[in-house]
Design a protein around this motif. Structure first.
Motif, PDB file in Angstrom:
ATOM      1  N   PHE A   4      56.491  63.774  58.306  1.00 18.92           N
ATOM      2  CA  PHE A   4      55.079  64.118  58.209  1.00 18.92           C
ATOM      3  C   PHE A   4      54.182  62.921  57.923  1.00 18.92           C
ATOM      4  CE2 PHE A   4      57.465  67.939  57.446  1.00 18.92           C
ATOM      5  CZ  PHE A   4      56.823  68.833  58.288  1.00 18.92           C
ATOM      6  N   ASP A   5      54.763  61.703  57.915  1.00 19.13           N
ATOM      7  CA  ASP A   5      53.951  60.522  57.716  1.00 19.13           C
ATOM      8  C   ASP A   5      54.549  59.344  58.476  1.00 19.13           C
ATOM      9  OD1 ASP A   5      56.127  60.349  55.775  1.00 19.13           O
ATOM     10  OD2 ASP A   5      55.054  58.619  54.976  1.00 19.13           O
ATOM     11  N   ALA A   6      53.700  58.358  58.730  1.00 19.76           N
ATOM     12  CA  ALA A   6      54.129  57.144  59.428  1.00 19.76           C
ATOM     13  C   ALA A   6      53.150  56.027  59.084  1.00 19.76           C
ATOM     14  CB  ALA A   6      54.155  57.373  60.934  1.00 19.76           C
ATOM     15  N   ASP A   7      53.664  54.769  59.062  1.00 15.54           N
ATOM     16  CA  ASP A   7      52.793  53.650  58.715  1.00 15.54           C
ATOM     17  C   ASP A   7      52.839  52.483  59.703  1.00 15.54           C
ATOM     18  OD1 ASP A   7      55.248  52.580  58.097  1.00 15.54           O
ATOM     19  OD2 ASP A   7      54.806  52.262  55.979  1.00 15.54           O
ATOM     20  N   ALA A   8      53.481  52.668  60.841  1.00 16.74           N
ATOM     21  CA  ALA A   8      53.482  51.650  61.899  1.00 16.74           C
ATOM     22  C   ALA A   8      52.868  52.276  63.153  1.00 16.74           C
ATOM     23  CB  ALA A   8      54.902  51.171  62.179  1.00 16.74           C
ATOM     24  N   THR A   9      52.229  51.466  63.961  1.00 10.79           N
ATOM     25  CA  THR A   9      51.484  51.977  65.113  1.00 10.79           C
ATOM     26  C   THR A   9      52.298  52.921  65.989  1.00 10.79           C
ATOM     27  OG1 THR A   9      50.102  49.999  65.130  1.00 10.79           O
ATOM     28  CG2 THR A   9      50.118  51.313  67.135  1.00 10.79           C
ATOM     29  N   ALA A  10      53.453  52.488  66.455  1.00 10.90           N
ATOM     30  CA  ALA A  10      54.265  53.327  67.356  1.00 10.90           C
ATOM     31  C   ALA A  10      54.686  54.625  66.669  1.00 10.90           C
ATOM     32  CB  ALA A  10      55.488  52.563  67.845  1.00 10.90           C
ATOM     33  N   GLU A  11      55.004  54.520  65.390  1.00  9.52           N
ATOM     34  CA  GLU A  11      55.411  55.721  64.643  1.00  9.52           C
ATOM     35  C   GLU A  11      54.239  56.673  64.438  1.00  9.52           C
ATOM     36  OE1 GLU A  11      57.053  54.144  61.065  1.00  9.52           O
ATOM     37  OE2 GLU A  11      58.859  53.396  62.065  1.00  9.52           O
ATOM     38  N   ARG A  12      53.038  56.127  64.188  1.00  2.35           N
ATOM     39  CA  ARG A  12      51.860  56.985  64.014  1.00  2.35           C
ATOM     40  C   ARG A  12      51.531  57.700  65.316  1.00  2.35           C
ATOM     41  NH1 ARG A  12      49.828  52.378  61.122  1.00  2.35           N
ATOM     42  NH2 ARG A  12      48.596  51.850  62.963  1.00  2.35           N
ATOM     43  N   ILE A  13      51.623  57.000  66.434  1.00  7.92           N
ATOM     44  CA  ILE A  13      51.352  57.616  67.738  1.00  7.92           C
ATOM     45  C   ILE A  13      52.334  58.749  67.983  1.00  7.92           C
ATOM     46  CG2 ILE A  13      51.415  57.210  70.238  1.00  7.92           C
ATOM     47  CD1 ILE A  13      50.292  54.345  69.560  1.00  7.92           C
ATOM     48  N   ALA A  14      53.610  58.506  67.697  1.00 11.14           N
ATOM     49  CA  ALA A  14      54.630  59.552  67.863  1.00 11.14           C
ATOM     50  C   ALA A  14      54.383  60.717  66.899  1.00 11.14           C
ATOM     51  CB  ALA A  14      56.021  58.967  67.650  1.00 11.14           C
ATOM     52  N   LEU A  15      53.950  60.407  65.674  1.00 13.61           N
ATOM     53  CA  LEU A  15      53.644  61.460  64.704  1.00 13.61           C
ATOM     54  C   LEU A  15      52.525  62.358  65.205  1.00 13.61           C
ATOM     55  CD1 LEU A  15      54.028  62.668  61.810  1.00 13.61           C
ATOM     56  CD2 LEU A  15      52.211  61.075  61.094  1.00 13.61           C
ATOM     57  N   LEU A  33      45.263  65.588  60.757  1.00 17.09           N
ATOM     58  CA  LEU A  33      45.878  64.295  60.474  1.00 17.09           C
ATOM     59  C   LEU A  33      44.945  63.561  59.521  1.00 17.09           C
ATOM     60  CD1 LEU A  33      46.466  64.083  64.172  1.00 17.09           C
ATOM     61  CD2 LEU A  33      48.372  63.909  62.576  1.00 17.09           C
ATOM     62  N   GLU A  34      45.530  62.973  58.477  1.00 17.82           N
ATOM     63  CA  GLU A  34      44.719  62.369  57.432  1.00 17.82           C
ATOM     64  C   GLU A  34      45.297  61.018  57.039  1.00 17.82           C
ATOM     65  OE1 GLU A  34      44.435  63.747  52.965  1.00 17.82           O
ATOM     66  OE2 GLU A  34      43.279  65.099  54.268  1.00 17.82           O
ATOM     67  N   ALA A  35      44.417  60.053  56.838  1.00 17.39           N
ATOM     68  CA  ALA A  35      44.845  58.720  56.415  1.00 17.39           C
ATOM     69  C   ALA A  35      45.051  58.686  54.918  1.00 17.39           C
ATOM     70  CB  ALA A  35      43.808  57.684  56.818  1.00 17.39           C
ATOM     71  N   ASP A  36      46.045  57.945  54.500  1.00 19.73           N
ATOM     72  CA  ASP A  36      46.298  57.714  53.089  1.00 19.73           C
ATOM     73  C   ASP A  36      45.371  56.584  52.670  1.00 19.73           C
ATOM     74  OD1 ASP A  36      47.525  57.971  50.631  1.00 19.73           O
ATOM     75  OD2 ASP A  36      49.228  56.691  51.156  1.00 19.73           O
ATOM     76  N   SER A  37      44.333  56.898  51.908  1.00 16.08           N
ATOM     77  CA  SER A  37      43.337  55.896  51.529  1.00 16.08           C
ATOM     78  C   SER A  37      43.128  55.903  50.022  1.00 16.08           C
ATOM     79  CB  SER A  37      41.999  56.204  52.204  1.00 16.08           C
ATOM     80  OG  SER A  37      42.123  56.151  53.590  1.00 16.08           O
ATOM     81  N   TRP A 127      49.204  60.852  57.704  1.00 16.98           N
ATOM     82  CA  TRP A 127      49.917  62.079  57.327  1.00 16.98           C
ATOM     83  C   TRP A 127      49.526  63.220  58.239  1.00 16.98           C
ATOM     84  CZ3 TRP A 127      53.450  62.492  53.396  1.00 16.98           C
ATOM     85  CH2 TRP A 127      53.531  61.413  52.519  1.00 16.98           C
ATOM     86  N   ALA A 128      50.496  64.009  58.649  1.00 19.45           N
ATOM     87  CA  ALA A 128      50.238  65.300  59.291  1.00 19.45           C
ATOM     88  C   ALA A 128      50.167  66.286  58.134  1.00 19.45           C
ATOM     89  CB  ALA A 128      51.352  65.655  60.255  1.00 19.45           C
ATOM     90  N   VAL A 129      48.953  66.662  57.737  1.00 19.36           N
ATOM     91  CA  VAL A 129      48.783  67.469  56.533  1.00 19.36           C
ATOM     92  C   VAL A 129      48.700  68.966  56.811  1.00 19.36           C
ATOM     93  CG1 VAL A 129      47.764  65.618  55.161  1.00 19.36           C
ATOM     94  CG2 VAL A 129      46.273  67.107  56.490  1.00 19.36           C
ATOM     95  N   GLU A 130      48.397  69.312  58.054  1.00 15.85           N
ATOM     96  CA  GLU A 130      48.370  70.734  58.425  1.00 15.85           C
ATOM     97  C   GLU A 130      48.739  70.850  59.898  1.00 15.85           C
ATOM     98  OE1 GLU A 130      45.484  74.622  58.021  1.00 15.85           O
ATOM     99  OE2 GLU A 130      44.964  72.747  57.042  1.00 15.85           O
ATOM    100  N   ILE A 131      49.675  71.741  60.186  1.00 16.15           N
ATOM    101  CA  ILE A 131      50.108  71.920  61.574  1.00 16.15           C
ATOM    102  C   ILE A 131      49.885  73.315  61.959  1.00 16.15           C
ATOM    103  CG2 ILE A 131      52.038  71.790  63.171  1.00 16.15           C
ATOM    104  CD1 ILE A 131      53.080  69.501  61.501  1.00 16.15           C
TER     105      ILE A 131
END
Length: 131
Positions: A4-15, A33-37, A127-131
């Motif tokens: 439900f989370d990713a921090d690299a470009t390719a992983e975020r796109i796949a997420l 989808l929400e950024a961890d800020s 983060w994918a916070v709601e699906i």
């Protein structure tokens, strides 16, 4: 979906692509989808977010972010703004973007929005916070 989370470009796109596919499979109203800020000391802080439903992306932007969104849109021909709504006393504008693209290309666009519109660093966590 198992992550439900990713921090690299390719992983975020796949997420993003996986979250959209899971949303579609579950026939849910939308996915968020929400950024961890870091909120700092601001009690009213809301992290940047993007929602997806029925081929439309929904996001909030300040005037400066709207300008950056226009720049991002120029590189993604399958994405167009379909509506802008500003509410009195609201700090920004709600924008709806029609996404006529596959889930991976939508993931690329969403990642660009977080980095280029919201100004997040290359290694931000999504983060994918709601699906």
């Amino acid at each position: 979906m198992t992550r439900f989370d990713a921090d690299a470009t390719a992983e975020r796109i796949a997420l993003v692509a996986d979250a959209i596919a899971a949303h579609r499979d579950r026939e849910s109203a939308f996915c968020t989808l929400e950024a961890d800020s870091d909120p700092g000391d601001d009690p009213d802080f809301l992290p940047p977010w993007v929602q997806f439903a029925d081929g439309t992306l929904n996001l909030d932007c300040t005037d400066e972010e709207l300008d950056a969104l226009s720049t991002v849109l120029s590189g993604f021909g399958a994405f167009t703004i379909t509506s802008r709504e500003s509410i009195e006393d609201a700090p920004g504008t709600n924008v709806r973007v029609d996404a006529r693209a596959d889930d991976e290309r939508t993931g690329q666009f969403v990642d660009a929005v977080f980095r280029e519109v919201y100004g997040l660093p290359e290694d931000f966590r999504l983060w994918a916070v709601e699906i």
